[in-house]
Structures are given as C-alpha cells and as structure tokens.
Design an enzyme around this catalytic site. Structure first.
Site, PDB file in Angstrom:
ATOM      1  N   HIS A 208      17.943  -3.338 -30.541  1.00  0.00           N
ATOM      2  CA  HIS A 208      16.598  -3.890 -30.750  1.00  0.00           C
ATOM      3  C   HIS A 208      15.621  -2.723 -30.567  1.00  0.00           C
ATOM      4  O   HIS A 208      15.501  -2.188 -29.471  1.00  0.00           O
ATOM      5  CB  HIS A 208      16.305  -4.996 -29.739  1.00  0.00           C
ATOM      6  CG  HIS A 208      14.893  -5.495 -29.784  1.00  0.00           C
ATOM      7  ND1 HIS A 208      14.554  -6.790 -30.122  1.00  0.00           N
ATOM      8  CD2 HIS A 208      13.718  -4.874 -29.539  1.00  0.00           C
ATOM      9  CE1 HIS A 208      13.238  -6.928 -30.085  1.00  0.00           C
ATOM     10  NE2 HIS A 208      12.700  -5.770 -29.727  1.00  0.00           N
ATOM     11  N   ARG A 291       0.225  -9.270 -30.277  1.00  0.00           N
ATOM     12  CA  ARG A 291      -0.362  -9.246 -28.929  1.00  0.00           C
ATOM     13  C   ARG A 291       0.175  -8.035 -28.182  1.00  0.00           C
ATOM     14  O   ARG A 291       1.043  -7.330 -28.679  1.00  0.00           O
ATOM     15  CB  ARG A 291       0.060 -10.507 -28.178  1.00  0.00           C
ATOM     16  CG  ARG A 291       1.573 -10.638 -28.181  1.00  0.00           C
ATOM     17  CD  ARG A 291       2.103 -11.673 -27.239  1.00  0.00           C
ATOM     18  NE  ARG A 291       3.490 -11.984 -27.534  1.00  0.00           N
ATOM     19  CZ  ARG A 291       4.540 -11.333 -27.081  1.00  0.00           C
ATOM     20  NH1 ARG A 291       4.377 -10.279 -26.301  1.00  0.00           N
ATOM     21  NH2 ARG A 291       5.770 -11.688 -27.397  1.00  0.00           N
ATOM     22  N   ARG A 337      12.300  -4.934 -15.484  1.00  0.00           N
ATOM     23  CA  ARG A 337      11.554  -6.169 -15.187  1.00  0.00           C
ATOM     24  C   ARG A 337      12.108  -6.770 -13.900  1.00  0.00           C
ATOM     25  O   ARG A 337      13.273  -7.189 -13.866  1.00  0.00           O
ATOM     26  CB  ARG A 337      11.712  -7.181 -16.310  1.00  0.00           C
ATOM     27  CG  ARG A 337      11.120  -6.720 -17.617  1.00  0.00           C
ATOM     28  CD  ARG A 337      11.006  -7.900 -18.556  1.00  0.00           C
ATOM     29  NE  ARG A 337      10.661  -7.465 -19.897  1.00  0.00           N
ATOM     30  CZ  ARG A 337      10.260  -8.264 -20.856  1.00  0.00           C
ATOM     31  NH1 ARG A 337      10.168  -9.574 -20.629  1.00  0.00           N
ATOM     32  NH2 ARG A 337       9.959  -7.799 -22.061  1.00  0.00           N
TER      33      ARG A 337
HETATM   34  P1  ADP Z   1      12.718 -15.217 -31.595  1.00  0.00           P
HETATM   35  O1  ADP Z   1      11.348 -15.248 -32.163  1.00  0.00           O
HETATM   36  O2  ADP Z   1      13.265 -16.583 -31.351  1.00  0.00           O
HETATM   37  O3  ADP Z   1      12.847 -14.282 -30.436  1.00  0.00           O
HETATM   38  P2  ADP Z   1      13.923 -13.219 -33.371  1.00  0.00           P
HETATM   39  O4  ADP Z   1      13.889 -13.295 -34.837  1.00  0.00           O
HETATM   40  O5  ADP Z   1      13.046 -12.200 -32.714  1.00  0.00           O
HETATM   41  O6  ADP Z   1      13.658 -14.677 -32.765  1.00  0.00           O
HETATM   42  O7  ADP Z   1      15.406 -12.977 -32.918  1.00  0.00           O
HETATM   43  C1  ADP Z   1      15.786 -13.046 -31.576  1.00  0.00           C
HETATM   44  C2  ADP Z   1      17.108 -12.364 -31.352  1.00  0.00           C
HETATM   45  O8  ADP Z   1      18.152 -12.984 -32.123  1.00  0.00           O
HETATM   46  C3  ADP Z   1      17.152 -10.904 -31.763  1.00  0.00           C
HETATM   47  O9  ADP Z   1      16.634 -10.058 -30.759  1.00  0.00           O
HETATM   48  C4  ADP Z   1      18.633 -10.714 -31.986  1.00  0.00           C
HETATM   49  O10 ADP Z   1      19.283 -10.597 -30.733  1.00  0.00           O
HETATM   50  C5  ADP Z   1      19.071 -12.026 -32.599  1.00  0.00           C
HETATM   51  N1  ADP Z   1      19.014 -11.965 -34.077  1.00  0.00           N
HETATM   52  C6  ADP Z   1      17.979 -12.381 -34.861  1.00  0.00           C
HETATM   53  N2  ADP Z   1      18.257 -12.152 -36.176  1.00  0.00           N
HETATM   54  C7  ADP Z   1      19.475 -11.586 -36.217  1.00  0.00           C
HETATM   55  C8  ADP Z   1      20.334 -11.100 -37.282  1.00  0.00           C
HETATM   56  N3  ADP Z   1      19.969 -11.165 -38.572  1.00  0.00           N
HETATM   57  N4  ADP Z   1      21.529 -10.568 -36.926  1.00  0.00           N
HETATM   58  C9  ADP Z   1      21.903 -10.494 -35.629  1.00  0.00           C
HETATM   59  N5  ADP Z   1      21.176 -10.933 -34.600  1.00  0.00           N
HETATM   60  C10 ADP Z   1      19.970 -11.474 -34.876  1.00  0.00           C
END
Ligand code: ADP
Length: 447
Positions: A208, A291, A337
C-alpha cells in the site's frame, strides 16, 4: 487570514490542528462531547463549546450543533481533522451556505471521491493508473463473468459506497464469482444503502503506497512524496513510513508528478492522498482521501512542511507556501500508531492512564492528547497517540525508534507498544520487506 478556527474533532488530531493555529496566531475554538470535557485540546483552546452527549452521532457528527457553536463564537472557518465530518460533502456545502470556510476541498470534490466507481472513473480520466476491471457498476451475472474472464482470476468485488475495508469479496473461480457477486450486493445494500458493486483484478501481494498532494484550488498543486502503509491489520494501518522502502527516486518523481498534475487539473483545493496498491513495479489507484491523514507526520518529517499550515493557507486563499522545486525529501521517518488495545487480542482497553511518559530527544515527535491521570473514554476509536521518528536514513531511524519505544511508558491500560517492540526486532521489518498481508500472517503465527 482567518481570525478564529473551530476544530470539529477530538483526540490527538484536535491537538495537532490547535498547535498549527497557535503558530499562525489564529484563535481556536474546541468543541467536545460531555465525555471529552477533560481533553487536553479543550484545556488549551481559547474557547470551548460542549456540543452534546458522548455518542458521536449526537456530538462530533452533529452538524447543527457544530454550526451553532461556530455562530456563537464567531469562528470564520472549521478544520474537520480526519474521520467524523471530514469527508462529508453535505457538511462542506452547509458551511459554504453559512459563509463559514471548510478547511478542505469543495463539497463536489468530496462527493466524487466518496463514490468509489466515480472516483476511479475520474482518476482514470486524469491519467492516474487504475486497477483493471469493470467500467462502472456491474449488476448481471453474465456481465460479471465476461469481465472476470477478460481480466483473469482472482478478482475482487467491491462496493461503490464501501469504506474502512468493508464490502469486499475475492473470487478465484466462476463459481466463487456468482456467490461473491450476490453476497457483496446484499451486504453493500444492507451496510451502505447502495448495492452498486464493481469488479477489479485482485492483486495477490501488493504494497500500500499513497501519495500526499496539496492543491491551491486554482490549478496549482504539488506532491510531497509517498508513504508506505503496507503494515495493516484488518485494513487498519498500524505502521507507516516515508519514503517507501520499495521505491527509488525516479519512481517517486514519476508517480508524484502524475498525482500532482491530476489534482491540479481537477482544480482541487487542500490536502489529499491518492492511495495505490503497488505490485511488480506498477501502481494501481484504489481511492483518494480528501482530508488530512492520520499518518501525515511522516511526510512532514522528511519534507519539513507543516501540512496543517498549508491547509489553512490554501483555504484562506493564500496559496501554497512552496513550489515543487523547493520540496526536498530528507532522511527517513516511521510512525507507530499507539492504540489503547491489548497488543495480542486487540480488544479495546479504555480507562485511566495512571502514568504517561513520552520519549524525547533528536528526531522524536509524539502527537497525543493523553497525560498521566487522563481517562480514555470508551466511546471513540482507540488511537491514543502516535510516535513519529526521523533519522538521516532508514537504519538510523530504526535505531532511534527502538530506543524511543523503550522509553515510552503508559501505565494503567493496555497499549499496542509491545507489538512495536516485537516488530522492530524482525528481519523482514529491518529489511523493509513486507506486503499488505505480512502483518496478519505475522500475528497469526504469534498466536
Ligand atoms: P476502503 O475504502 O474500504 O478502505 P479500499 O479500496 O481502500 O477500500 O481497499 C481497502 C483494502 O482492500 C486495500 O488496502 C487492500 O488491502 C484491499 N484491496 C482493495 N482492492 C484490492 C485489489 N484490487 N486487490 C487486492 N487487494 C485489494
């Protein structure tokens, strides 16, 4: 410049914003629930207003009370912090209608980025790389099967209205997909009142990595590099660092430049974060947060730029204080954290802190509203502080972090400090060699 800012938040971030206001010579108004009357930021603010009972929906999410507090105190702007009303487009619109400045982007930009399908479409249009997947919502099974076959399994089904890692289902085969599609839609409908879902390629071992941007709302924007937030538990970030151990300067400039140009073209105003999954040298957009983020201090540590000052400057029409050419990345920073939770079970541990001693010395920053004798209320999230350590390079940063963790004392409640003391001795952590699943696997092994 503003005369008086109302801080519509609590805990460490309310204190963080208050400090920036004081530095800029701006008067501060704290708002608080009855449970937070003893909070440090309430004591330090020039004025404070109690806005309701403990439950967030009656206090920190109560738009009427907050607008009334603004009018009573004559505050001309509101800083929303993170969480609570910080990504509530309606709140931004209501403030605009009351001639109170929302320190953040326009309601329209919040709205676009709050809808995942719309956000992805916008990102793609602005030249940001996205995860291969459906163009918009998918409703019928035939379409879902066709798209999944095109992009290849595994795929992930995500709720357009999702957030906080909820409303996602992975499918590794056609049979999986049909079940996942139906459960995801039912769950999304029940949880968010919107059953729109979309499909994208599931990445197996990504990191990430997120890019910090700031826009002036008039077509100029800069990026402040990236943060690596791969160490997560249940999609909650636990440890963040800048720069990412996985990127080199060329990759940094490339993705940073793409993000800065995109938000400049959007006419975006304020701080924001563009989040990516990163695998095999490629970036894939997942969402944009409109934000300030919890982990913003690691960026401040390596750039020396105060992000809250920038937010306030931009919101008051003063523009950015730096150009992209003036931004320098120096050394390495890590944030831990500190949550009031059991370090093994992660069960929340509210209650009275009998003794609170924070580490000090060169390169150490602690952002926390806690103090000896402070009673952590049980009604809110469990973050009680953040330890941010800066060094000239990652090795020095890790040495300093180990020392700072040893010095940190929080008695009377459980905290996640012991988890970090374990992590600092781990070889993968020392090497920066981890992906978004690493921490969950590590915790499962330790059980
Ligand atoms: P939210 O808004 O619910 O946090 P995100 O789109 O930011 O959703 O995704 C949250 C987490 O889900 C990501 O940090 C990752 O760990 C996992 N994730 C999301 N999309 C994918 C993907 N295409 N492939 C693998 N993991 C994913």
């Amino acid at each position: 410049m503003f005369q008086k800012i109302l801080i519509a938040n609590r805990g460490e971030i309310a204190l963080r914003v208050l400090r920036a206001c004081k530095e800029l010579g701006i008067q501060t108004v704290a708002v608080h629930s009855t449970a937070d009357a003893d909070a440090m930021h309430v004591g330090l603010a020039d004025e404070s207003v109690c806005i309701g009972p403990p439950a967030s929906r009656d206090s920190y999410l109560n738009i009427h009370q907050i607008v009334a507090a603004c009018e009573i105190t004559g505050a001309d702007a509101i800083h929303p912090g993170y969480g609570f009303l910080s990504e509530n487009a309606k709140f931004a619109d209501i403030l605009a209608a009351h001639n109170i400045t929302f320190i953040g982007p326009s309601g329209d930009h919040i709205r676009v980025m709050g809808d995942k399908i719309e956000a992805k479409r916008t990102a793609k249009r602005l030249g940001i790389p996205v995860v291969p997947g459906s163009e918009g919502a998918v409703s019928d099974e035939k379409e879902a099967l066709r798209i999944a076959a095109e992009i290849g399994y595994p795929v992930i089904i995500k709720a357009s209205a999702g957030g906080g890692g909820r409303g996602m289902k992975v499918a590794r085969s056609e049979e999986d997909l049909l079940v996942a599609l139906n459960t995801a839609r039912t769950e999304a409908g029940a949880a968010f009142g919107d059953d729109a879902v979309y499909i994208e390629k599931y990445l197996e071992k990504p990191r990430h990595i997120e890019v910090q941007i700031v826009g002036d709302g008039a077509g100029q924007a800069i990026h402040l590099g990236e943060r690596d937030c791969s160490l997560q538990r249940r999609h909650q970030k636990v440890w963040e660092e800048a720069n990412s151990p996985a990127l080199n300067a060329i990759e940094r400039e490339k993705i940073g430049g793409i993000c800065a140009k995109a938000v400049a073209d959007l006419g975006y105003s304020g701080a924001g974060t563009i989040e990516f999954l990163y695998e095999n040298g490629e970036f894939y957009f997942i969402e944009m947060n409109t934000r300030l983020q919890v982990e913003h201090p690691v960026t401040e540590a390596i750039t020396g730029i105060d992000l809250v000052h920038e937010q306030i400057r931009v919101a008051s029409g003063g523009g950015l204080s730096v150009t992209q050419d003036e931004v320098r990345f120096e050394g390495h920073a890590i944030e831990c954290r500190i949550n009031a939770e059991d370090p093994k079970t992660f069960v929340p541990s509210p209650g009275r802190i009998t003794h609170f001693h924070t580490p000090g010395g060169l390169g150490i920053r602690v952002d926390s509203g806690a103090y000896s004798g402070y009673k952590i209320p049980p009604y809110y999230d469990s973050l009680i502080g953040k330890l941010i350590v800066h060094g000239r390079n990652r090795v020095e940063c890790m040495m300093r972090l180990r020392r700072a963790l040893d010095e940190f004392v929080v008695d009377g409640i459980n905290t996640t400090l012991p988890l970090f003391r374990d992590l600092i001795g781990n070889i993968d952590i020392a090497n920066g060699d981890y992906d978004i699943h690493w921490l969950e696997k590590y915790l499962a092994k330790a059980e």
